[in-house]
Scaffold this active site. Structure first.
Site, mmCIF file in Angstrom:
data_model
loop_
_atom_site.group_PDB
_atom_site.id
_atom_site.type_symbol
_atom_site.label_atom_id
_atom_site.label_comp_id
_atom_site.label_asym_id
_atom_site.label_seq_id
_atom_site.Cartn_x
_atom_site.Cartn_y
_atom_site.Cartn_z
ATOM 1 N N SER A 32 3.772 -4.190 -0.059
ATOM 2 C CA SER A 32 4.179 -3.235 -1.083
ATOM 3 C C SER A 32 4.303 -3.917 -2.427
ATOM 4 O O SER A 32 4.385 -5.143 -2.527
ATOM 5 C CB SER A 32 5.526 -2.594 -0.719
ATOM 6 O OG SER A 32 5.440 -1.869 0.488
ATOM 7 N N SER A 43 1.216 0.261 2.756
ATOM 8 C CA SER A 43 1.741 -0.315 1.525
ATOM 9 C C SER A 43 2.502 0.727 0.714
ATOM 10 O O SER A 43 2.048 1.860 0.552
ATOM 11 C CB SER A 43 0.579 -0.874 0.689
ATOM 12 O OG SER A 43 1.045 -1.617 -0.411
ATOM 13 N N ASP A 83 3.266 1.402 -2.865
ATOM 14 C CA ASP A 83 2.850 0.993 -4.214
ATOM 15 C C ASP A 83 3.424 2.002 -5.197
ATOM 16 O O ASP A 83 2.822 3.051 -5.470
ATOM 17 C CB ASP A 83 1.333 0.936 -4.296
ATOM 18 C CG ASP A 83 0.748 0.038 -3.218
ATOM 19 O OD1 ASP A 83 1.159 -1.130 -3.142
ATOM 20 O OD2 ASP A 83 -0.096 0.518 -2.445
#
Length: 370
Positions: A252, A290, A292
């Site tokens: 991340s 992830s 983001d």
């Protein structure tokens, strides 16, 4: 070679000039503080918390416009429902590890009453006394015994008390202590840009907590550095796929963008979207596992909490935003790279080790490609 920032290595990203400290703290009134936790007993800690404090701490009573963008949502950033609804940031921003989001959020809620002598929100507003803090996270459970819940309220208060302007410690500090980026040691990084629009000069700064990506995707100023860094030179931290995701490429990034330009919430959201392009330039692909998440805030308008009269607002025309968009891309890109060049090799939980980007080898690769 001792650790250094990217520009100290002779590598300059983009064409817009950086501010004096090349940090988010170049934006007037923006402070940054860390609390770093590294110890082995009774359980292994490689973690911490980082805070970004707008308006030199007066954000509690003088709010700022803000906008939020999720490139991929396998992560958490609290307080964004209100930012989506009203476009208002009214607390400091904190970044920590995944399991500490709750306690950090609660600590920010408690801070005005416990540390400032009286609840700032109560003094400013007759209709509501509360807080919806922004707290972002990335997972540090490969180096940190994340199930030990090391981060506590007092650590958040320590980070707030340590918040300063000027140069910002990077790499293995604060929330970035246990983070891994492109299979190298990652963490906290920051950068800034100066933007000239007619007779006005604005500052844009970014701070990231970088904890994502595979080695072969890493690019620095367009150079495929990751492909050149063989595992015989720099071993991967993964002795097996990390248990949180099952895939080494998962991870991340939290990206915070600040500017003193007079932007409205929609314009802040547009800025936050462009910040994700800085991630792409370094090699982030927003993989399935992830988180983001990007947030941009602008201090160019003053918004006293509780005011009953209409605010007197200013805004840049939309067609004057391109240089700010470019600044956001460049600053996020360089902030990620500063995290990599500043971070040091670190061992932690269960003997796992994340190795630092070798700076001598980086310079050789860059010279060869150029």
């Amino acid at each position: 070679m001792t650790r250094a920032r990217l520009r100290d290595l002779g590598i300059a990203i983009g064409h817009l000039p950086p501010g004096p400290f090349n940090a988010i703290t170049d934006v007037p009134g923006v402070l940054v503080g860390h609390c770093t936790l590294i110890y082995d007993e009774p359980r292994v800690a490689r973690t911490g918390v980082t805070v970004i404090v707008p308006r030199e701490g007066e954000i509690w009573t003088d709010q700022a416009f803000a906008g939020y963008f999720s490139l991929n949502g396998c992560g958490e950033m609290t307080g964004t429902a209100w930012i989506e609804e009203a476009g208002l940031l009214h607390t400091p921003i904190a970044i920590t590890n995944t399991n500490a989001v709750g306690v950090v959020r609660d600590a920010l809620c408690a801070f005005p009453a416990e540390q400032r002598g009286a609840t700032a929100l109560a003094a400013a507003s007759s209709s509501w006394t509360g807080a919806l803090p922004v707290v972002g996270e990335t997972w540090d459970g490969w180096l940190n015994d994340i199930a030990a819940f090391h981060v506590r309220k007092e650590h958040v208060f320590q980070a707030l008390a340590a918040a300063r302007g000027g140069a910002v410690p990077e790499g293995n500090v604060g929330g970035g202590t246990g983070m891994i980026c492109h299979e190298l040691k990652g963490g906290i990084g920051t950068a800034s840009r100066l933007v000239e629009l007619g007779e006005a000069r604005y500052v844009l700064g970014a701070l990231v907590q970088a904890n994502y990506g595979t080695r072969h995707l890493l690019r620095i100023d367009g150079v495929p550095v990751g492909r050149e860094l063989g595992y015989e030179l720099v071993p991967s931290p993964w002795t097996s796929p990390p248990p949180a995701s099952g895939h080494a490429e998962a991870g991340s990034i939290i990206g915070i963008v600040a500017t003193d330009a007079p932007l409205l919430p929609l314009q802040c959201k547009r800025l936050a979207r462009r910040a994700a392009l800085g991630l792409a330039r370094v090699g982030g692909i927003a993989s399935n596992g992830s988180g983001d998440l990007f947030l941009a805030f602008a201090t160019g308008n003053h918004l006293p909490a509780g005011q009953q009269q209409p605010y007197a607002l200013t805004m840049l025309p939309h067609d004057r935003l391109d240089l700010l968009f470019e600044a956001a891309v460049e600053a996020v890109e360089e902030a990620i790279l500063n995290a990599l060049t500043a971070a040091e090799t670190l061992s932690g939980w269960q003997g796992h080790t994340a190795y630092a980007l070798p700076l001598d080898e980086l310079q050789r690769i860059m010279t060869r490609y150029r």
